[in-house]
Structure formats: structure tokens, C-alpha cells
Scaffold this active site. Structure first.
Site, PDB file in Angstrom:
ATOM      1  N   ARG A  87      13.227   1.794 -16.078  1.00 27.31           N
ATOM      2  CA  ARG A  87      14.865   1.768 -15.987  1.00 27.31           C
ATOM      3  C   ARG A  87      15.089   1.380 -14.533  1.00 27.31           C
ATOM      4  NH1 ARG A  87      14.108   6.690 -19.316  1.00 27.31           N
ATOM      5  NH2 ARG A  87      15.149   6.255 -21.279  1.00 27.31           N
ATOM      6  N   HIS A 128       7.015   0.155   2.893  1.00 28.82           N
ATOM      7  CA  HIS A 128       7.183   1.540   2.990  1.00 28.82           C
ATOM      8  C   HIS A 128       8.724   1.850   2.603  1.00 28.82           C
ATOM      9  CE1 HIS A 128       3.325   2.379   4.777  1.00 28.82           C
ATOM     10  NE2 HIS A 128       3.334   0.935   5.407  1.00 28.82           N
ATOM     11  N   HIS A 156      -4.541  -4.145  11.337  1.00 32.36           N
ATOM     12  CA  HIS A 156      -4.181  -3.298  12.564  1.00 32.36           C
ATOM     13  C   HIS A 156      -5.411  -3.426  13.600  1.00 32.36           C
ATOM     14  CE1 HIS A 156      -0.760  -1.515  10.789  1.00 32.36           C
ATOM     15  NE2 HIS A 156      -1.327  -1.623   9.632  1.00 32.36           N
ATOM     16  N   ASP A 176      -5.048  -5.350   6.066  1.00 33.37           N
ATOM     17  CA  ASP A 176      -4.485  -4.229   6.459  1.00 33.37           C
ATOM     18  C   ASP A 176      -5.476  -3.203   7.021  1.00 33.37           C
ATOM     19  OD1 ASP A 176      -2.526  -2.134   6.796  1.00 33.37           O
ATOM     20  OD2 ASP A 176      -2.480  -1.419   4.673  1.00 33.37           O
ATOM     21  N   HIS A 183       2.148  -5.242   1.683  1.00 31.40           N
ATOM     22  CA  HIS A 183       1.096  -4.824   0.660  1.00 31.40           C
ATOM     23  C   HIS A 183       1.922  -4.210  -0.673  1.00 31.40           C
ATOM     24  CE1 HIS A 183       2.494  -1.131   2.599  1.00 31.40           C
ATOM     25  NE2 HIS A 183       1.498  -1.162   3.496  1.00 31.40           N
ATOM     26  N   ASP A 221      -9.079  -4.922  -2.167  1.00 30.73           N
ATOM     27  CA  ASP A 221     -10.356  -4.106  -1.960  1.00 30.73           C
ATOM     28  C   ASP A 221     -10.648  -3.443  -3.137  1.00 30.73           C
ATOM     29  OD1 ASP A 221      -8.580  -2.198  -1.939  1.00 30.73           O
ATOM     30  OD2 ASP A 221      -9.118  -1.472   0.116  1.00 30.73           O
TER      31      ASP A 221
END
Length: 380
Positions: free
Chosen positions: A225, A196, A64, A272, A214, A246
Site C-alpha cells: 500500500r 536513510h 568510507h 560502502d 544503498h 556482498d
């Protein structure tokens, strides 16, 4: 003027290891091989770099920001400077400028800024849209008020504003509208990446995601399960998995587990990173949210990890330390796999005809020089 020649280095081309090698280049790689095969040519600028190691330039498909700048600011000058600093200080010779979940207007502004910056700076080879088409359940550091269902029309508008530079998009495949969205991506050379996401394995088996944002972070976890996103990615050979090495986003043992499961052919190192990378510790910002940086970790006020301050050179060293993998395998995960997955045909390996993008390390594996399109740069 003749070509540049580096002699007596240990060279990891991405395909082979040359113990005592040479590489001859201008903007492109002209020849590479054993130093005993080097034939001097008139005008060659020869440098003896004995004791060094040369690897392909690193490819970061998920970053970013850094050095006080962020792609979401939309400022072409700053994005240009950011990419150059990542190249000089970390050896990132190919960058996908990465956005985050924000308002439509802010993302559009970022697309315009990246387009102008990429026209000036060839290090910027694409855009990674991280959101806003994600799950609120696993939003991580993404602001929830801007999250929305997959929207093909909106993606098309942003892609056009970027000059059709969107190469990777993080989305939640379980959300409605994802099928048409995935089809649009595949038709427009955009890799769909699960991230996400609260998707189950059953939902993912019906999706077209071939990349994972990520791995482990901000996704339905691996359970006995329900394999979830993490388990699905581990089980499917067709999926490339990003790892933030990291030691904070993923503990070393889990990095080793991913490496053992996926192998070096399906892992891609990413940073990231956010604007705080390369800056002093203290208060920073991510998408309008306060971030606090301490002990090489960036966190929101509630303690949520908010991107990283990881430098790619550290990721490259860490993957070897955490997993015991070879340098050859680390090169696969830092350059070769990214170039193959995203069809960056002039990148990824040090072979004749490709761009002269490479990193030169000293005996202690400190980055000494980065070459981008044959031009020489040193860490600041």
C-alpha cells in the site's frame, strides 16, 4: 620513451567487446582495437597478455574506509594511503571518499583532510556526504545525536572546505528545508541522493533526488500500500541506484529483482566499505561506535549492519553470479554509469583520449594488474 601496449587481451571498453584486442597508452589511452589493426611504433613497450581480460577501472562513489583507515579520521596521509590500497587491491581507480553523520567539527575536519589528500592523489575525485541530513527512523549505523534537518549554509561551508569536491549527498527529502537544499545541490554540481529516509512515494515524486543510496538498506521499505523509497526507486527510470553486492546487505534474490527492474543502465555497484575492509576479523570502529567483524560482515553491538568489508572486485564478480548478467553489463554497473552520472568525462570507458585507468584479470578473474593514469600497480 614510447607508449605501453597490451596485446591479445579480451577488452571490454564499456562500449564494445574486443575478443582479441590491443590497447596503447601512456597516461591517456592512445588507441584501442583489434590486435590485427595494431601498427607497431618506435619505442613501444609491448606486452603479450593473452588469456587476460581488461575492463575499465572501477568507480566507487560510496566507500568510507578500508585497510585500517577512514575518511572521517581527516588525516590526509591516511586518506591518500587508503585510496591507493583500494586502487591496488580492488581496481578502484576513481573514489568518492565518503563521510558519515558526525559532529559539524568532525565533518569539517574530514573535508579538510580529503582536500589535501585529493590534491596529492588523483584517484580521489570527489566526496560523498552521507548525512547528517537524514531521518532518525532509518539511521542505520549513523549516530542519532548528530542528525539534523537539511542545512544549505552548512553544506556550503563543508563544500568550500573540500575545495568544492562534494559530488554526492545522502539526505532525507521528507525533512523540512529540503527544497532549498536540493536547489543548492543542483546549482553546485552535487547529486542529491535519497537515503536513510522515511519518505513516501508521494513525497519523493515532489523531490529532486536522482540517486539512491544503498537501495533497500536504511529506507522506507516497499509495501503493497506504500511503495516507499525502495518502490519509488524501482519505478523511476531517472534514478540511479547503488547496490551493495556482498550477499548480506541484500540477499541475492533481491539483487536480481533490482537488476530486472532497473536494468544495467541505472545500477551502480558500491562497497560502502569501512576501515575493517582488508583487515583481520575482530573489533573495529565506525563513527565512534564499536563494530564487530566476522564472516565478512560488520555489525554494531546491537546487530545492525555497519557498512561493509566488501572489496570491489568481489562486488564485480558477485553481480554476475547473483543475476546472471554479462560481463559487459557488469562493466556498465562498475564504471560506465558512474562516469556518465557524475560527468567524469575522462573516466568510465576505454576509449581514445580518456585516462588510462583499467584493470587486468587473469583467466580465473583474479585481479592481476591495475593501471591508474597509465601507471602499473599490483595487489599487495
Amino acid at each position: 620513451m614510447g607508449a605501453k601496449v597490451l596485446k591479445h587481451a579480451k577488452i571490454y571498453t564499456g562500449d564494445q567487446v574486443i575478443e582479441d584486442g590491443y590497447i596503447r597508452f601512456d597516461e591517456k589511452i592512445l588507441a584501442v582495437g583489434s590486435v590485427y589493426d595494431y601498427v607497431a611504433q618506435s619505442g613501444d613497450e609491448v606486452q603479450n597478455v593473452q588469456g587476460t581480460t581488461i575492463v575499465p577501472g572501477f568507480i566507487d562513489v560510496h566507500a568510507h574506509g578500508g585497510y585500517g583507515y577512514d575518511a572521517m579520521d581527516g588525516d590526509p596521509d591516511q586518506i591518500d594511503t587508503m585510496a591507493t590500497k583500494m586502487m591496488r587491491n580492488e581496481g578502484v581507480t576513481t573514489l568518492f571518499a565518503t563521510t558519515m553523520t558526525q559532529s559539524n567539527e568532525n565533518i569539517a575536519n574530514a573535508m579538510k583532510g580529503v582536500k589535501i589528500a585529493a590534491e596529492r592523489n588523483r584517484v580521489i575525485q570527489g566526496v560523498h556526504l552521507e548525512g547528517p541530513f537524514i531521518s532518525a527512523v532509518y539511521k542505520g549505523a549513523q549516530p542519532e545525536e548528530y542528525i539534523k534537518d537539511p542545512d544549505t549554509k552548512l553544506l556550503g561551508e563543508w563544500n568550500e572546505l573540500s575545495g568544492n569536491r562534494v559530488r554526492l549527498i545522502t539526505y532525507a527529502p521528507e525533512d523540512k528545508g529540503s527544497k532549498a537544499f536540493e536547489d543548492y545541490c543542483l546549482e553546485h554540481n552535487i547529486v542529491p541522493s535519497v537515503g536513510h529516509s522515511n519518505a513516501t512515494r508521494e513525497q519523493l515524486l515532489n523531490s529532486k533526488a536522482t540517486h539512491a543510496t544503498h537501495l533497500y538498506n536504511a529506507q522506507r521499505e516497499f509495501k503493497h500500500r506504500q511503495p516507499g523509497v525502495t518502490g519509488h526507486v524501482m519505478l523511476e527510470d531517472s534514478i540511479h541506484a547503488e547496490l551493495i553486492c556482498d550477499g548480506f546487505h541484500i540477499v541475492p534474490d533481491m539483487i536480481r529483482l533490482a537488476f530486472d527492474m532497473k536494468g544495467p543502465e541505472r545500477i551502480e555497484l558500491v562497497t560502502d566499505s569501512m576501515r575493517s575492509k582488508g583487515m583481520p576479523e575482530g573489533e573495529s570502529e565506525l563513527g565512534g561506535q564499536k563494530v564487530y567483524v566476522k564472516d565478512k560482515q560488520a555489525r554494531l553491538e546491537d546487530g545492525t549492519l555497519a557498512g561493509s568489508v566488501l572489496q570491489f572486485t568481489d562486488a564485480f564478480r558477485n553481480i554476475q553470479y547473483f543475476t546472471g548478467c554479462s560481463m559487459f553489463e557488469a562493466v556498465q554497473m562498475s564504471s560506465v554509469n558512474q562516469a556518465e552520472e557524475f560527468h567524469l568525462d575522462s573516466k568510465g570507458t576505454l576509449t581514445e583520449g580518456k585516462d588510462a585507468d583499467m584493470n587486468l584479470f587473469d583467466r580465473n578473474m583474479n585481479l592481476v594488474t591495475t593501471y591508474s593514469y597509465g601507471n602499473e600497480y599490483h595487489p599487495e
